[in-house]
Motif scaffolding. Structure first.
Motif, PDB file in Angstrom:
ATOM      1  N   PHE A  92       0.837  -1.199   0.000  1.00 40.41           N
ATOM      2  CA  PHE A  92       0.000   0.000   0.000  1.00 40.41           C
ATOM      3  C   PHE A  92       0.878   1.259   0.000  1.00 40.41           C
ATOM      4  O   PHE A  92       0.639   2.187  -0.767  1.00 40.41           O
ATOM      5  CB  PHE A  92      -0.945   0.009   1.204  1.00 40.41           C
ATOM      6  CG  PHE A  92      -1.860   1.196   1.223  1.00 40.41           C
ATOM      7  CD1 PHE A  92      -3.016   1.209   0.458  1.00 40.41           C
ATOM      8  CD2 PHE A  92      -1.555   2.311   1.986  1.00 40.41           C
ATOM      9  CE1 PHE A  92      -3.850   2.319   0.454  1.00 40.41           C
ATOM     10  CE2 PHE A  92      -2.375   3.421   1.985  1.00 40.41           C
ATOM     11  CZ  PHE A  92      -3.535   3.424   1.216  1.00 40.41           C
ATOM     12  N   ALA A  93       1.904   1.273   0.848  1.00 41.58           N
ATOM     13  CA  ALA A  93       2.798   2.436   0.911  1.00 41.58           C
ATOM     14  C   ALA A  93       3.503   2.667  -0.434  1.00 41.58           C
ATOM     15  O   ALA A  93       3.692   3.807  -0.853  1.00 41.58           O
ATOM     16  CB  ALA A  93       3.817   2.256   2.028  1.00 41.58           C
ATOM     17  N   ARG A  94       3.875   1.605  -1.111  1.00 42.73           N
ATOM     18  CA  ARG A  94       4.574   1.735  -2.391  1.00 42.73           C
ATOM     19  C   ARG A  94       3.649   2.127  -3.538  1.00 42.73           C
ATOM     20  O   ARG A  94       4.074   2.794  -4.475  1.00 42.73           O
ATOM     21  CB  ARG A  94       5.281   0.431  -2.749  1.00 42.73           C
ATOM     22  CG  ARG A  94       6.474   0.139  -1.877  1.00 42.73           C
ATOM     23  CD  ARG A  94       7.184  -1.100  -2.345  1.00 42.73           C
ATOM     24  NE  ARG A  94       8.317  -1.403  -1.480  1.00 42.73           N
ATOM     25  CZ  ARG A  94       9.140  -2.410  -1.683  1.00 42.73           C
ATOM     26  NH1 ARG A  94       8.983  -3.208  -2.726  1.00 42.73           N
ATOM     27  NH2 ARG A  94      10.141  -2.622  -0.854  1.00 42.73           N
ATOM     28  N   LEU A  95       2.401   1.689  -3.478  1.00 42.27           N
ATOM     29  CA  LEU A  95       1.509   1.866  -4.626  1.00 42.27           C
ATOM     30  C   LEU A  95       0.497   3.000  -4.476  1.00 42.27           C
ATOM     31  O   LEU A  95      -0.103   3.416  -5.471  1.00 42.27           O
ATOM     32  CB  LEU A  95       0.768   0.558  -4.915  1.00 42.27           C
ATOM     33  CG  LEU A  95       1.643  -0.615  -5.327  1.00 42.27           C
ATOM     34  CD1 LEU A  95       0.809  -1.886  -5.464  1.00 42.27           C
ATOM     35  CD2 LEU A  95       2.401  -0.314  -6.607  1.00 42.27           C
ATOM     36  N   ASN A  96       0.271   3.505  -3.275  1.00 48.19           N
ATOM     37  CA  ASN A  96      -0.708   4.576  -3.116  1.00 48.19           C
ATOM     38  C   ASN A  96      -0.201   5.843  -3.789  1.00 48.19           C
ATOM     39  O   ASN A  96       0.940   6.248  -3.593  1.00 48.19           O
ATOM     40  CB  ASN A  96      -1.011   4.841  -1.643  1.00 48.19           C
ATOM     41  CG  ASN A  96      -2.211   5.744  -1.481  1.00 48.19           C
ATOM     42  OD1 ASN A  96      -3.119   5.754  -2.302  1.00 48.19           O
ATOM     43  ND2 ASN A  96      -2.223   6.516  -0.410  1.00 48.19           N
ATOM     44  N   ASN A  97      -1.048   6.451  -4.588  1.00 44.50           N
ATOM     45  CA  ASN A  97      -0.725   7.648  -5.363  1.00 44.50           C
ATOM     46  C   ASN A  97       0.418   7.402  -6.347  1.00 44.50           C
ATOM     47  O   ASN A  97       1.318   8.221  -6.498  1.00 44.50           O
ATOM     48  CB  ASN A  97      -0.443   8.832  -4.437  1.00 44.50           C
ATOM     49  CG  ASN A  97      -1.678   9.201  -3.647  1.00 44.50           C
ATOM     50  OD1 ASN A  97      -2.787   9.227  -4.178  1.00 44.50           O
ATOM     51  ND2 ASN A  97      -1.513   9.456  -2.361  1.00 44.50           N
ATOM     52  N   LEU A  98       0.349   6.264  -7.003  1.00 43.17           N
ATOM     53  CA  LEU A  98       1.328   5.871  -8.009  1.00 43.17           C
ATOM     54  C   LEU A  98       1.217   6.796  -9.214  1.00 43.17           C
ATOM     55  O   LEU A  98       0.124   6.995  -9.759  1.00 43.17           O
ATOM     56  CB  LEU A  98       1.064   4.422  -8.430  1.00 43.17           C
ATOM     57  CG  LEU A  98       2.051   3.766  -9.376  1.00 43.17           C
ATOM     58  CD1 LEU A  98       3.398   3.551  -8.682  1.00 43.17           C
ATOM     59  CD2 LEU A  98       1.503   2.424  -9.854  1.00 43.17           C
ATOM     60  N   ALA A  99       2.335   7.370  -9.629  1.00 41.50           N
ATOM     61  CA  ALA A  99       2.363   8.249 -10.799  1.00 41.50           C
ATOM     62  C   ALA A  99       2.482   7.403 -12.059  1.00 41.50           C
ATOM     63  O   ALA A  99       3.418   6.616 -12.210  1.00 41.50           O
ATOM     64  CB  ALA A  99       3.531   9.217 -10.704  1.00 41.50           C
ATOM     65  N   VAL A 100       1.505   7.562 -12.951  1.00 41.38           N
ATOM     66  CA  VAL A 100       1.502   6.847 -14.228  1.00 41.38           C
ATOM     67  C   VAL A 100       1.236   7.898 -15.303  1.00 41.38           C
ATOM     68  O   VAL A 100       0.095   8.342 -15.478  1.00 41.38           O
ATOM     69  CB  VAL A 100       0.426   5.748 -14.268  1.00 41.38           C
ATOM     70  CG1 VAL A 100       0.455   5.009 -15.602  1.00 41.38           C
ATOM     71  CG2 VAL A 100       0.595   4.780 -13.106  1.00 41.38           C
TER      72      VAL A 100
END
Length: 144
Positions: free
Chosen positions: A13-21
């Motif tokens: 969750f910490a790594r993927l939350n608000n993932l810039a794509v």
């Protein structure tokens, strides 16, 4: 033996939350709120099974599901956005040993991360078309 899966999910969750794509930022959820809009990522636990034990250690396999959801009005979008988000998710979580989730503060050692499967699904409704990608992630973890 302790339960490691929720600690692992916290790291994802910490790594993927608000993932810039590209030009968008993709939020991650465990439970998707009613007011959420696409695209988003849903992270949830699937299961844990003990795969090896000795008198000195326990080894478990933890399975996590990461679901990417995109949605478009009518027929205005496609699967490409889901593919692009999946690509970023995989690049973020599928690393070599130096980038494995660090669970040492919880007395666990993650020693493998494997993408077991990616399944793409399409759901067409009157108002929207949804494109989903379900990523099955398997981690082998040793209790320290």
């Amino acid at each position: 033996m302790n339960e490691a899966l929720h600690h692992l999910r916290e790291v994802y969750f910490a790594r993927l939350n608000n993932l810039a794509v590209g030009a968008i930022t993709v939020p991650a959820y465990n439970r998707v709120p009613a007011n959420a809009s696409e695209p988003y990522i849903k992270i949830y636990s699937v299961g844990t099974r003990e795969i090896d034990q000795t008198k000195d250690s326990f080894i478990i396999n933890c399975e996590t599901r990461i679901e990417v959801v995109t949605g478009f009005d009518g027929d205005s979008g496609g699967e490409l956005q889901a593919n692009q988000i999946v690509d970023e998710v995989i690049n973020t979580i599928r690393t070599r040993s130096a980038g494995y989730p660090d669970l040492s503060s919880n007395n666990f050692n993650v020693y493998t991360t494997q993408i077991e499967n990616i399944q793409y699904l399409e759901d067409d409704f009157d108002d929207k078309s949804y494109f989903r990608a379900i990523i099955e992630v398997s981690n082998r973890i040793e209790k320290l």
